[in-house]
Design an enzyme around this catalytic site. Sequence first.
Site, PDB file in Angstrom:
ATOM      1  N   TYR A 186     116.415 -83.738  -7.935  1.00  0.00           N
ATOM      2  CA  TYR A 186     115.597 -83.897  -9.059  1.00  0.00           C
ATOM      3  C   TYR A 186     116.753 -84.629 -10.097  1.00  0.00           C
ATOM      4  CZ  TYR A 186     113.117 -80.735  -6.491  1.00  0.00           C
ATOM      5  OH  TYR A 186     112.591 -79.649  -5.414  1.00  0.00           O
TER       6      TYR A 186
ATOM      7  N   ASP B 241     103.017 -80.735  -4.222  1.00  0.00           N
ATOM      8  CA  ASP B 241     103.349 -79.688  -3.668  1.00  0.00           C
ATOM      9  C   ASP B 241     102.205 -78.775  -3.521  1.00  0.00           C
ATOM     10  OD1 ASP B 241     104.232 -76.976  -2.798  1.00  0.00           O
ATOM     11  OD2 ASP B 241     105.666 -77.003  -4.122  1.00  0.00           O
TER      12      ASP B 241
ATOM     13  N   ASP C 159     102.278 -74.442   2.769  1.00  0.00           N
ATOM     14  CA  ASP C 159     102.906 -74.519   1.272  1.00  0.00           C
ATOM     15  C   ASP C 159     104.047 -76.008   1.767  1.00  0.00           C
ATOM     16  OD1 ASP C 159     104.607 -74.929  -0.724  1.00  0.00           O
ATOM     17  OD2 ASP C 159     105.729 -73.107  -0.618  1.00  0.00           O
TER      18      ASP C 159
ATOM     19  N   ASP D 266      83.005 -61.010 -19.898  1.00  0.00           N
ATOM     20  CA  ASP D 266      82.509 -59.971 -18.764  1.00  0.00           C
ATOM     21  C   ASP D 266      82.642 -60.904 -17.537  1.00  0.00           C
ATOM     22  OD1 ASP D 266      80.916 -61.839 -19.517  1.00  0.00           O
ATOM     23  OD2 ASP D 266      79.012 -60.312 -19.387  1.00  0.00           O
TER      24      ASP D 266
ATOM     25  N   GLU E 242     112.604 -76.697   2.214  1.00  0.00           N
ATOM     26  CA  GLU E 242     111.885 -77.488   1.029  1.00  0.00           C
ATOM     27  C   GLU E 242     113.311 -77.872   0.197  1.00  0.00           C
ATOM     28  OE1 GLU E 242     110.027 -75.619  -1.792  1.00  0.00           O
ATOM     29  OE2 GLU E 242     109.823 -73.816  -0.797  1.00  0.00           O
TER      30      GLU E 242
ATOM     31  N   ARG F  89     111.027 -84.042  -3.351  1.00  0.00           N
ATOM     32  CA  ARG F  89     110.931 -82.879  -2.540  1.00  0.00           C
ATOM     33  C   ARG F  89     110.319 -83.045  -1.245  1.00  0.00           C
ATOM     34  NH1 ARG F  89     110.028 -79.165  -6.137  1.00  0.00           N
ATOM     35  NH2 ARG F  89     107.699 -78.754  -5.668  1.00  0.00           N
TER      36      ARG F  89
ATOM     37  N   GLU G 158     108.898 -80.697   1.949  1.00  0.00           N
ATOM     38  CA  GLU G 158     108.514 -79.197   2.361  1.00  0.00           C
ATOM     39  C   GLU G 158     107.900 -78.973   3.526  1.00  0.00           C
ATOM     40  OE1 GLU G 158     106.713 -76.827  -0.773  1.00  0.00           O
ATOM     41  OE2 GLU G 158     107.592 -74.982   0.292  1.00  0.00           O
TER      42      GLU G 158
ATOM     43  N   HIS H  62     104.944 -67.023  -1.331  1.00  0.00           N
ATOM     44  CA  HIS H  62     106.332 -66.306  -1.437  1.00  0.00           C
ATOM     45  C   HIS H  62     106.443 -65.128  -0.662  1.00  0.00           C
ATOM     46  CE1 HIS H  62     107.460 -69.266  -4.812  1.00  0.00           C
ATOM     47  NE2 HIS H  62     107.453 -69.877  -3.707  1.00  0.00           N
TER      48      HIS H  62
ATOM     49  N   HIS I  48     117.131 -75.311  -6.823  1.00  0.00           N
ATOM     50  CA  HIS I  48     116.468 -74.264  -6.069  1.00  0.00           C
ATOM     51  C   HIS I  48     117.169 -73.909  -4.629  1.00  0.00           C
ATOM     52  CE1 HIS I  48     113.861 -76.817  -3.675  1.00  0.00           C
ATOM     53  NE2 HIS I  48     113.843 -77.429  -4.914  1.00  0.00           N
TER      54      HIS I  48
ATOM     55  N   HIS J   7     111.596 -69.918   1.512  1.00  0.00           N
ATOM     56  CA  HIS J   7     111.215 -68.622   1.280  1.00  0.00           C
ATOM     57  C   HIS J   7     110.423 -68.272   2.686  1.00  0.00           C
ATOM     58  CE1 HIS J   7     107.362 -70.715  -0.127  1.00  0.00           C
ATOM     59  NE2 HIS J   7     108.257 -71.354  -0.684  1.00  0.00           N
TER      60      HIS J   7
ATOM     61  N   HIS K 255     108.150 -76.192 -11.683  1.00  0.00           N
ATOM     62  CA  HIS K 255     106.687 -75.638 -11.773  1.00  0.00           C
ATOM     63  C   HIS K 255     105.568 -76.399 -12.568  1.00  0.00           C
ATOM     64  CE1 HIS K 255     109.039 -71.621 -10.613  1.00  0.00           C
ATOM     65  NE2 HIS K 255     108.883 -72.395  -9.594  1.00  0.00           N
TER      66      HIS K 255
HETATM   67  N1  GLY Z   1     104.850 -74.115  -4.107  1.00  0.00           N
HETATM   68  C1  GLY Z   1     105.723 -73.060  -4.374  1.00  0.00           C
HETATM   69  C2  GLY Z   1     107.091 -73.157  -3.574  1.00  0.00           C
HETATM   70  O1  GLY Z   1     107.368 -74.490  -3.003  1.00  0.00           O
HETATM   71  O2  GLY Z   1     107.979 -72.373  -3.287  1.00  0.00           O
HETATM   72 MN    MN Z   2     105.774 -75.717  -2.327  1.00  0.00          MN
HETATM   73 MN    MN Z   3     107.779 -73.435  -0.937  1.00  0.00          MN
END
Ligand code: GLY
Ligand code: MN
Ligand code: MN
Length: 433
Positions: free
Chosen positions: A384, A256, A267, A36, A380, A401, A403, A357, A346, A350, A239
């Site tokens: 890798y 991140d 982000d 609950d 970003e 990365r 970003e 996103h 990737h 975005h 991820h």
């Molecule tokens: N943190 C998710 C992305 O970088 O898209």
């Molecule tokens: Mn990110």
């Molecule tokens: Mn991102």
Amino acid sequence: MRPEVYANRRRQVMSMAGQDAIVILPSAPLRIRSRDTAYPFRQSSDFFYLTGYTEPEAVLVLVPGRDQGEILLFCRDRDPEKERWDGPRAGIDGAREQFGMDDAFPIDDIDEILPSLLGDRTRVFHTLGQDPDFDQRLIQWVNQVRSHVPRSGTNPGEFISLDHHLHELRLFKNRDEIQAVARSAKLAATAHLRAMRACRPGMMEYELAAELLHEFHRANALPAYEPIVGSGANACIMHYITNADRIGSDDLVLIDAGAELEGYASDITRTFPASGRFTGEQRAIYEIVLAAQTAAIEIIRPGAAWDAPHEAAAQTITEGLCDLGLLHGDPHECYAEEDYREFFPHKTGHWLGLDVHDVGDYRVDGHSRELEKGMVFTVEPGVYIPPDADVDERWRGIGVRIEDDIAVTAEGCRNLSSDVPRTVDDIERWMAA
Ligand code: GLY
Ligand code: MN
Ligand code: MN
């Protein structure tokens, strides 16, 4: 946001929908975490965008041209006993007075009232598939109306997804919204700075995550998504949210993390050496990613294609990896063959807004859409090199990365997250201080 902002958005949706339409948008449902105990409630971004209302169990109904009121909210009524347990509710009066509704009704009366609102409407704007229980009820209301209307009369015959038009509106941020994302990014920057400086070899990744959360929560914000704190080869897991390894003395740490402040997400990713000093290999990869991000950001201005920053980043990464001997052959050919995808799998960004996103089409009529003032998105790029990659051992397990959050302005763009150091020197200086 000021109440007029929401009123203006509702007007835009109504004029898009037309006089013969009805627009129906439920709030997010409460979700159970364990028996609950519920997850903290988060309003649906679409619902929040049109109302600013943050309670569950509500349905916004827009009925363009209706004489007795066009903007209606079904919502929780006041209930002193329940409010004693769960906190105050706006109630019916609050919906009108604080949230600018023309009229409001208890959510428990929706079965009785909604069919009569559907009666003279031919088109129903509603996004099916997000809340199957609600969809089922809406279909019942529609069937109820259809069964009572003679064949010659009007009845709701056409269902249209609300997504496309609403999400086009959400894609373009006004000044207030850009400032909201900027505040969110400023907060996330503070969190990154704190974690970077707190980092010591031997710490656990979750200890750094705690440094981030400390900054978010003390500002009454939340993380916009589960923070990623990946040390060493964990940085190569896109991820990675386990955040449970010990940070080694020669590791890079990829963080991140973004905030959700006043509804708006940021982000940000930074990658830095746990020891405070990059090794030669780490620096070489870092410089490539930094050059890729710089090349991508330089291209951003109204009229540039959405794909252009990604192409610039991918070209820069390809050239850099060819120079280091991690990709083999002519850089132009490697780029054309998309060989970089082995190490940069990737896209470069975005949309960013109420959702991390965020919504909005990336392609229009089969083509990459043009950037316009008011769009906000991440840039970003990353490289890798997984621990089992078929490369010289010294490169294995390096993941980088970088970003940032970028708003398109009239002349070019603005980096909303530039408070966190980006260059090798600035990072080393910040960590040494
Ligand atoms: N943190 C998710 C992305 O970088 O898209
Ligand atoms: Mn990110
Ligand atoms: Mn991102």
